[in-house]
Design an enzyme around this catalytic site. Sequence first.
Site, PDB file in Angstrom:
ATOM      1  N   ASP A  46       0.857  -1.192   0.000  1.00 22.57           N
ATOM      2  CA  ASP A  46       0.000   0.000   0.000  1.00 22.57           C
ATOM      3  C   ASP A  46       0.891   1.239   0.000  1.00 22.57           C
ATOM      4  OD1 ASP A  46      -3.004   0.861   0.569  1.00 22.57           O
ATOM      5  OD2 ASP A  46      -1.705   2.189   1.723  1.00 22.57           O
ATOM      6  N   ILE A  47       0.513   2.245  -0.795  1.00 27.35           N
ATOM      7  CA  ILE A  47       1.268   3.498  -0.846  1.00 27.35           C
ATOM      8  C   ILE A  47       0.930   4.316   0.391  1.00 27.35           C
ATOM      9  CG2 ILE A  47       1.781   5.580  -2.169  1.00 27.35           C
ATOM     10  CD1 ILE A  47       0.751   4.096  -4.661  1.00 27.35           C
ATOM     11  N   GLU A  51      -4.798   2.276  -4.269  1.00 29.74           N
ATOM     12  CA  GLU A  51      -3.353   2.382  -4.105  1.00 29.74           C
ATOM     13  C   GLU A  51      -2.768   1.094  -3.540  1.00 29.74           C
ATOM     14  OE1 GLU A  51      -4.998   4.447  -0.313  1.00 29.74           O
ATOM     15  OE2 GLU A  51      -5.636   4.092  -2.375  1.00 29.74           O
TER      16      GLU A  51
END
Length: 419
Positions: free
Chosen positions: A294-295, A337
């Site tokens: 995950d960003i 994301e």
Amino acid sequence: MKKFNVLIVEDSKPILALHKNLVTRAGFNPITAETLEQVKLLEPRFPEFFCAIIDYSLPDAPNGEAIAYLLARNVPGIVMTGMIDDETRNNILQLPVIDYITKENKQAYPYLQHLLEKLRVNHLTKILVVGESQDTRNHLKDLLERHNYHVIQARCGAAAIEELEKHPQIKLVITEKEMANMDGLELCNQIRSKYSKDEISIIGLSEDNNQSLTAKFIKNGANDFLTTPFCLEEFYCRVLQNIEYIENIAIIQRQANTDYLTGLFNRRYFFEQVSPIIKRRYIDGINSTLAMIDIDYFKSVNDTYGHDAGDVVLKSIAKLMQRHFSPNYLAARVGGEEFCIFLDTTSRNQAIMLLDDFRKDIENMLVDIGIGSGKNTITCTISIGITHGCDSSFDEIMIKADELLYDAKDSGRNMVIAD
């Protein structure tokens, strides 16, 4: 040496301008001549030419002399003519030309551009020619190589099956019916037991003009059928149609299976591919490895710089992900994301090392989001959860990886946590 020049031999200035335009659109550099005399002056440059588009009738060569001149000097030729009588057509088709196109046809110019585009990439397309007669195979090979196809030959059905196994990129099989041991119909059946019509096209050939033979070939798995001797133009049209069918199916499948923004596989494809593998690993008692990514603070990127900047970040991370993990591992964008990587039987420690190297590269990457007229770069980080174990349920493995991902986020982000 790559040849990007196309010689255009045409005395009509409007048609010459049209040809120059479509040759340029097809990705080539046009070189022009309006007479046979001008063609002869270009002879030192003949090795540079990919091919020539040749008008049949020129002021100093009214009967196709320019065609014969260029072909004799190994310049492949596409003939364009306003003459549509059968005698002229037959005379041209007796020559080893690439194609014959009549100018009066409204589709002539789109067809010509498409032909040039295909000729440029046809060397990447493999065609298997099957038949007992060496002369027939060589004749078909010669015809196909005029269009730059990569041709493989097999003298019987069993040899054809071997060639298909050696060359999985083959898109088209052209087979004669009359062969000992395994005839063309049985070969079709054998091919279809391993390859669908979406993977390989088959064209059957026979001297027998029995009308039921077309149906027999198609019912046994062929896509198409031609009676020999065939019309050369029809042969090329059938070959092109069958190859483009395979290519179009591949495009549709690729679009259905990939994320439009990043080019990575999408969630549906990822689940379809990974789930059965995990079940097989569970049955065999083998551990599987899966990572969720995950960003960090991605929402703030969108809020601060806009969604276009967010898209640039997603694409930049996906590009680096492909560099790190393709083609050995399966990577996908599974949410806004969120990304997922299936590392299959990779060990826990090896997976941690691979993913942490990736995390470090993301941390050090400068992303140019290009706001306004200037260049603006930002940095970003990612959090990663890795699960390694033997579970029968793909959903359970995804849940474990997701929980580990959020442990990484709760522990300060920009880190890898594995179970």
